[in-house]
Design a protein around this motif. Structure first.
Motif, PDB file in Angstrom:
ATOM      1  N   UNK A   1     108.940   1.191 -26.119  1.00  0.00           N
ATOM      2  CA  UNK A   1     109.414  -0.199 -26.074  1.00  0.00           C
ATOM      3  C   UNK A   1     110.460  -0.441 -27.160  1.00  0.00           C
ATOM      4  N   UNK A   2     110.224   0.098 -28.342  1.00  0.00           N
ATOM      5  CA  UNK A   2     111.128  -0.150 -29.470  1.00  0.00           C
ATOM      6  C   UNK A   2     112.444   0.614 -29.381  1.00  0.00           C
ATOM      7  N   UNK A   3     112.470   1.742 -28.709  1.00  0.00           N
ATOM      8  CA  UNK A   3     113.666   2.595 -28.743  1.00  0.00           C
ATOM      9  C   UNK A   3     114.440   2.698 -27.434  1.00  0.00           C
ATOM     10  N   UNK A   4     113.895   2.194 -26.348  1.00  0.00           N
ATOM     11  CA  UNK A   4     114.580   2.284 -25.061  1.00  0.00           C
ATOM     12  C   UNK A   4     115.548   1.120 -24.901  1.00  0.00           C
TER      13      UNK A   4
ATOM     14  N   UNK B   1     110.861  -5.595 -27.178  1.00  0.00           N
ATOM     15  CA  UNK B   1     110.949  -5.026 -28.524  1.00  0.00           C
ATOM     16  C   UNK B   1     110.771  -6.107 -29.585  1.00  0.00           C
ATOM     17  N   UNK B   2     111.338  -7.272 -29.374  1.00  0.00           N
ATOM     18  CA  UNK B   2     111.210  -8.359 -30.345  1.00  0.00           C
ATOM     19  C   UNK B   2     109.758  -8.795 -30.492  1.00  0.00           C
ATOM     20  N   UNK B   3     109.033  -8.797 -29.423  1.00  0.00           N
ATOM     21  CA  UNK B   3     107.618  -9.167 -29.496  1.00  0.00           C
ATOM     22  C   UNK B   3     106.824  -8.132 -30.293  1.00  0.00           C
ATOM     23  N   UNK B   4     107.109  -6.857 -30.077  1.00  0.00           N
ATOM     24  CA  UNK B   4     106.433  -5.804 -30.842  1.00  0.00           C
ATOM     25  C   UNK B   4     106.825  -5.903 -32.320  1.00  0.00           C
ATOM     26  N   UNK B   5     108.097  -6.141 -32.582  1.00  0.00           N
ATOM     27  CA  UNK B   5     108.595  -6.208 -33.960  1.00  0.00           C
ATOM     28  C   UNK B   5     107.976  -7.354 -34.766  1.00  0.00           C
ATOM     29  N   UNK B   6     107.408  -8.315 -34.093  1.00  0.00           N
ATOM     30  CA  UNK B   6     106.808  -9.435 -34.828  1.00  0.00           C
ATOM     31  C   UNK B   6     105.476  -9.049 -35.481  1.00  0.00           C
ATOM     32  N   UNK B   7     105.007  -7.827 -35.245  1.00  0.00           N
ATOM     33  CA  UNK B   7     103.764  -7.327 -35.847  1.00  0.00           C
ATOM     34  C   UNK B   7     104.119  -6.213 -36.835  1.00  0.00           C
ATOM     35  N   UNK B   8     104.207  -6.565 -38.099  1.00  0.00           N
ATOM     36  CA  UNK B   8     104.667  -5.604 -39.108  1.00  0.00           C
ATOM     37  C   UNK B   8     103.750  -4.391 -39.229  1.00  0.00           C
ATOM     38  N   UNK B   9     102.444  -4.586 -39.025  1.00  0.00           N
ATOM     39  CA  UNK B   9     101.552  -3.434 -39.150  1.00  0.00           C
ATOM     40  C   UNK B   9     101.743  -2.451 -37.988  1.00  0.00           C
TER      41      UNK B   9
ATOM     42  N   UNK C   1     102.284  -8.426 -23.031  1.00  0.00           N
ATOM     43  CA  UNK C   1     102.675  -7.586 -24.169  1.00  0.00           C
ATOM     44  C   UNK C   1     102.275  -8.265 -25.473  1.00  0.00           C
ATOM     45  N   UNK C   2     102.515  -9.557 -25.572  1.00  0.00           N
ATOM     46  CA  UNK C   2     102.139 -10.292 -26.782  1.00  0.00           C
ATOM     47  C   UNK C   2     100.638 -10.240 -27.032  1.00  0.00           C
ATOM     48  N   UNK C   3      99.852 -10.447 -25.995  1.00  0.00           N
ATOM     49  CA  UNK C   3      98.395 -10.408 -26.132  1.00  0.00           C
ATOM     50  C   UNK C   3      97.917  -9.015 -26.524  1.00  0.00           C
TER      51      UNK C   3
END
Length: 78
Positions: free
Chosen positions: A41-44, A52-60, A5-7
């Motif tokens: 990922x962000x809402x489930x 979700x935390x990994x996705x949230x680390x990308x502000x764009x 997910x991070x990659x």
């Protein structure tokens, strides 16, 4: 899975950069696909918030999701 997910987020974030959408000034099928996965990922509610935390680390990517949600899914009549 977390590393994958991070990659993936890193690659998507780099491709998106500061553009509103991935390839054009308008959303394409790719934007819809990416939004669907990221929004899920962000809402489930899951037992862990790690994805979700990994996705949230990308502000764009967060801005991208907010833009799609606001443009295509918010009720304009309210």
């Amino acid at each position: 899975v977390y590393e994958d997910v991070s990659q993936c987020c890193q690659a998507l974030s780099q491709r998106l950069g500061t553009q509103p959408y991935f390839f054009n000034k308008q959303a394409t099928e790719l934007d819809a696909l990416v939004f669907g996965h990221l929004f899920t990922i962000l809402t489930t509610r899951l037992t862990s918030t790690e994805l979700a935390e990994r996705v949230k680390s990308y502000s764009n990517l967060l801005s991208f999701c907010r833009r799609i949600e606001h443009t295509y899914f918010e009720d304009k009549g309210s």
